[in-house]
Design an enzyme around this catalytic site. Structure first.
Site, PDB file in Angstrom:
ATOM      1  N   ASP A 251      -2.239  -3.852   9.901  1.00  0.00           N
ATOM      2  CA  ASP A 251      -2.131  -3.535  10.830  1.00  0.00           C
ATOM      3  C   ASP A 251      -1.597  -4.964  11.782  1.00  0.00           C
ATOM      4  O   ASP A 251      -1.487  -5.088  12.912  1.00  0.00           O
ATOM      5  CB  ASP A 251      -3.206  -3.578  12.238  1.00  0.00           C
ATOM      6  CG  ASP A 251      -4.082  -2.260  11.815  1.00  0.00           C
ATOM      7  OD1 ASP A 251      -4.146  -1.211  10.932  1.00  0.00           O
ATOM      8  OD2 ASP A 251      -4.991  -1.986  12.092  1.00  0.00           O
TER       9      ASP A 251
ATOM     10  N   ARG B 134       2.966  -1.960   6.953  1.00  0.00           N
ATOM     11  CA  ARG B 134       4.058  -0.849   7.597  1.00  0.00           C
ATOM     12  C   ARG B 134       4.521  -1.508   8.646  1.00  0.00           C
ATOM     13  O   ARG B 134       5.749  -0.859   9.547  1.00  0.00           O
ATOM     14  CB  ARG B 134       2.975   0.400   8.017  1.00  0.00           C
ATOM     15  CG  ARG B 134       2.215   1.105   7.206  1.00  0.00           C
ATOM     16  CD  ARG B 134       1.185   1.972   7.400  1.00  0.00           C
ATOM     17  NE  ARG B 134       0.664   1.949   8.296  1.00  0.00           N
ATOM     18  CZ  ARG B 134      -0.654   2.289   8.329  1.00  0.00           C
ATOM     19  NH1 ARG B 134      -0.194   3.326   9.522  1.00  0.00           N
ATOM     20  NH2 ARG B 134      -1.950   1.766   9.038  1.00  0.00           N
TER      21      ARG B 134
ATOM     22  N   CYS C  83      -5.438   1.593  -4.059  1.00  0.00           N
ATOM     23  CA  CYS C  83      -4.429   2.803  -3.816  1.00  0.00           C
ATOM     24  C   CYS C  83      -5.081   4.107  -3.534  1.00  0.00           C
ATOM     25  O   CYS C  83      -5.852   5.283  -4.157  1.00  0.00           O
ATOM     26  CB  CYS C  83      -3.287   3.226  -5.110  1.00  0.00           C
ATOM     27  SG  CYS C  83      -2.095   4.691  -5.032  1.00  0.00           S
TER      28      CYS C  83
ATOM     29  N   LEU D 236       5.333  -1.643  -1.746  1.00  0.00           N
ATOM     30  CA  LEU D 236       5.835  -0.160  -0.816  1.00  0.00           C
ATOM     31  C   LEU D 236       6.410   0.921  -1.664  1.00  0.00           C
ATOM     32  O   LEU D 236       7.034   0.420  -2.209  1.00  0.00           O
ATOM     33  CB  LEU D 236       6.432  -0.578   0.471  1.00  0.00           C
ATOM     34  CG  LEU D 236       5.907  -1.148   1.172  1.00  0.00           C
ATOM     35  CD1 LEU D 236       6.844  -1.730   2.317  1.00  0.00           C
ATOM     36  CD2 LEU D 236       5.343  -1.309   2.457  1.00  0.00           C
ATOM     37  N   THR D 237       5.470   2.222  -2.194  1.00  0.00           N
ATOM     38  CA  THR D 237       6.242   2.972  -3.186  1.00  0.00           C
ATOM     39  C   THR D 237       7.395   3.493  -1.465  1.00  0.00           C
ATOM     40  O   THR D 237       6.767   3.699  -0.431  1.00  0.00           O
ATOM     41  CB  THR D 237       4.453   4.331  -3.102  1.00  0.00           C
ATOM     42  OG1 THR D 237       3.557   3.106  -3.548  1.00  0.00           O
ATOM     43  CG2 THR D 237       5.448   5.120  -3.315  1.00  0.00           C
TER      44      THR D 237
END
Length: 682
Positions: free
Chosen positions: A524, A548, A420, A336-337
């Protein structure tokens, strides 16, 4: 850091919840159909009315952009900062002795201890994180918890691995790092090489060896060593500017050689090169002499004095000979950036994550020896199954980066990001842009897998444009090219993060994959039911990558392992934030700069975490990732504060953990990803 969370009392339902009873409220099913979170009516409230903020408050919340400064202003401010007494010499700050610096009066930093202490901010509440570990604090006087220090002469322990050696960084700066395996494989694939004759190269090499006699030994924290002084040729990149480097990507520069007379190979010659790779290995094996000095790392590399440009691969290890990682049903924290930094990954390990991966690092920046980019490869000792992720546009750049990282770092697998969606990455031909160039993907995977014996994985999206899926055409061949696993994000580049991930398509891709290729789904995953549906419900998907979902609620790993929806309290969430802050201070430092760096990344994380809705407030469980949270109040003041979407409230939470923000502090979230459906995203 030691702030106490408010008590988890349960006040009466929000007073504004029952004001408007003239209209029939929508049912939970209707709300779910509209992608609105079905929060219980007792906790709903009208959106808060905020007073008009002052300029300072607006800047702190990111609402008002700062005035653009000229280069002269930046130079003036930098000079004032350098001359400030707040920039205390590290050696002086560590010992408290003004004579401890070996540079004396020529040191660029201040040695005035009294002046520094006079302007130093008050210590923060709590205990120094290094004192808690019973180790001496390396920041000394500059530590913001200096009053809690104890006389401790025990040796300090560093649990972080993969630091960038200064000797290696100098070699990269001078473009003198050697890439024998990558150079040989690049030539085998038929890529054009622009050869550069460097004047006095031999003298420079001798001088470098004389100045750095130990440059070929100690490299990383696990005791691994790799010689850099082998006979292979040296690859030179023209690093005068990033633009020139991008133009020359795919055209490496080699020391002490003559220009190659052959033109750039066509696609046909690349196919012929593949046939040589497949059918010519036996011939090369019969000629290979194990005592040949030009045979380095299982490659036959011609002497620098020869004019031949041909290099043959002796015996590339078959994929089955490489180390194997079993990804099946392991909890995989996605790279995760920005937010997926070392303290966050360390936190997720404590909450149940099995596999972690570093933030995406750009190949060009790693090759240039940029310390900030190499910091993305850092690994904590608690990360027992760890990968590094790189991103590049051309086979030669990626292959050399793989060889470089393989030599200098400790990791278990390496992941190449080909999904990306960020514009600055795509515009350079990297990331999801590669989905439009399948032959380049093939060259990148073939060249990279041949230069390392560790597993190579690839991360892609379904396609570049929505409705033009391409991932299924890769999974059938990518294992033969050298990849051990492929991660498929169920969205196109055009979608970014809007709409739902297409898991039906991910399953179609998994059905086409060879049995030995691990297929990892992504998109998700926000509850243990999502995990069970996609992993347990499909025998071909090895595991799911959680991205996320981990940012919004990092305890998702605990939920999956315990198979429950955890109705976590605000106090428990606050304890998780305290652990993150402690890990951040250990990583970035307990001085003023380290405290503010920790605050910055904490605020970035809170910009995601505010989207979590407690289980006890929902009519329908579990929460879905695409649900828009309405305005609601929590079961206590802290829970209400954590649900706020205002940056000013995130700053308040950071002040509960790290003290008051400095004067003139500003914050605006770096990532403004399109988390919900929008027309411009297709």
């Amino acid at each position: 850091m030691a702030a106490t969370a408010p008590a988890d009392d349960h006040p009466d339902p929000c007073p504004a919840a029952a004001e408007d009873s003239s209209q029939t409220p929508p049912t939970p099913e209707e709300l779910v159909a509209r992608a609105v979170a079905p929060v219980k009516a007792a906790f709903l409230r009208p959106p808060p009315v905020r007073d008009t903020p002052t300029n300072e408050e607006s800047r702190a919340s990111g609402a008002v952009p700062l005035e653009k400064k000229s280069k002269r202003q930046f130079r003036r401010e930098r000079k004032q900062e350098q001359e400030s007494v707040s920039r205390l010499c590290v050696a002086v700050g560590k010992t408290g002795n003004a004579d401890a610096c070996k540079y004396g009066t020529s040191c660029r930093f201040s040695h005035d201890v009294d002046a520094y202490l006079a302007q130093k901010p008050a210590d923060l509440e709590g205990t120094c994180p290094f004192t808690v570990l019973e180790q001496p604090c390396q920041y000394g006087l500059t530590c913001r918890f200096f009053g809690t220090h104890k006389d401790n002469h025990a040796p300090s322990e560093n649990h972080e691995i993969n630091p960038l050696s200064k000797d290696i960084q100098k070699l990269l700066w001078k473009t003198k790092y050697k890439f024998p395996r990558a150079s040989a494989q690049i030539k085998l694939l038929g890529l054009k090489e622009v050869i550069k004759i460097k004047a006095n190269a031999a003298a420079d090499d001798q001088r470098a060896e004389h100045d750095n006699p130990d440059v070929s030994c100690e490299l990383n924290g696990d005791g691994k060593t790799e010689s850099l002084c082998c006979p292979p040729m040296t690859v030179e990149h023209d690093s005068s500017s990033c633009e020139e480097m991008d133009k020359l990507a795919g055209e490496p520069l080699v020391d002490n050689s003559v220009p190659c007379p052959e033109p750039r190979a066509s696609k046909k010659s690349k196919v012929e090169g593949d046939e040589i790779h497949k059918h010519g290995a036996d011939t090369h094996d019969t000629k290979a002499d194990p005592e040949d000095p030009n045979l380095v790392n299982r490659l036959e590399v011609p002497s620098n004095s020869t004019s031949s440009c041909r290099v043959d691969l002796v015996a590339t290890p078959h994929l089955r000979e490489k180390k194997i990682i079993d990804f099946r049903e392991k909890l995989y924290l996605a790279p995760l950036t920005t937010v997926g930094n070392l303290p966050f990954r360390r936190l997720c390990k404590t909450l149940g994550a099995d596999i972690t991966c570093g933030e995406m690092a750009m190949c060009t920046n790693l090759m240039q020896g940029q310390a900030s980019e190499w910091a993305l490869l850092r690994r904590h000792s608690s990360e027992d199954l760890f990968g590094v992720q790189i991103c590049g546009a051309f086979p030669d750049t990626v292959a050399r980066t793989v060889e470089l990282v393989d030599n200098e770092c400790s990791f278990d697998f390496i992941d190449i990001n080909m999904g990306c969606p960020i514009d600055v990455v795509v515009n350079k031909g990297a990331g999801s842009s590669l989905l439009n160039k399948p032959m380049r993907i093939k060259s990148i995977v073939q060249a990279s897998s041949a230069v390392t014996e560790r597993p190579l994985t690839v991360k892609v999206r379904t396609a570049f444009f929505e409705g033009r899926n391409r991932a299924d055409s890769l999974v059938s061949d990518i294992y033969d090219w050298g990849a051990s696993a492929i991660t498929i994000h169920g969205r196109s580049r055009q979608q970014r993060y809007s709409k739902l991930a297409d898991w039906d398509y991910i399953n179609q891709c998994a059905q086409k994959a060879p049995d030995d290729l691990h297929v990892i789904g992504n998109g998700d995953i926000f509850s243990f039911t999502d995990w069970n549906r996609h992993v347990s419900g499909s025998s071909k998907i090895s595991t799911c990558m959680i991205a996320r979902g981990a940012l919004i609620k990092p305890w998702i790993f605990t939920e999956i392992k315990e198979q429950k929806d955890w109705d976590i309290t605000s106090g428990e969430r606050f304890s998780i934030l305290k652990d993150y802050v402690r890990f951040g201070l250990e990583h970035w430092g307990s001085d003023t700069k380290g405290v503010e760096t920790t605050r910055h990344f904490l605020l970035e994380w809170l910009s995601y975490m505010c989207r979590y809705i407690p289980v006890g407030l929902l009519d329908v469980v579990p929460q879905r990732l695409n649900w828009r949270p309405p305005s609601y109040c929590g079961r206590d003041d802290l829970e209400t504060l954590m649900a706020s979407e205002s940056a000013a409230d995130w700053v308040r939470i950071s002040e509960m953990l790290l003290g008051k923000v400095p004067e003139g502090f500003t914050f605006a979230p770096k990532h403004k990803s399109n988390a919900y459906d929008r027309a411009e995203n297709g």
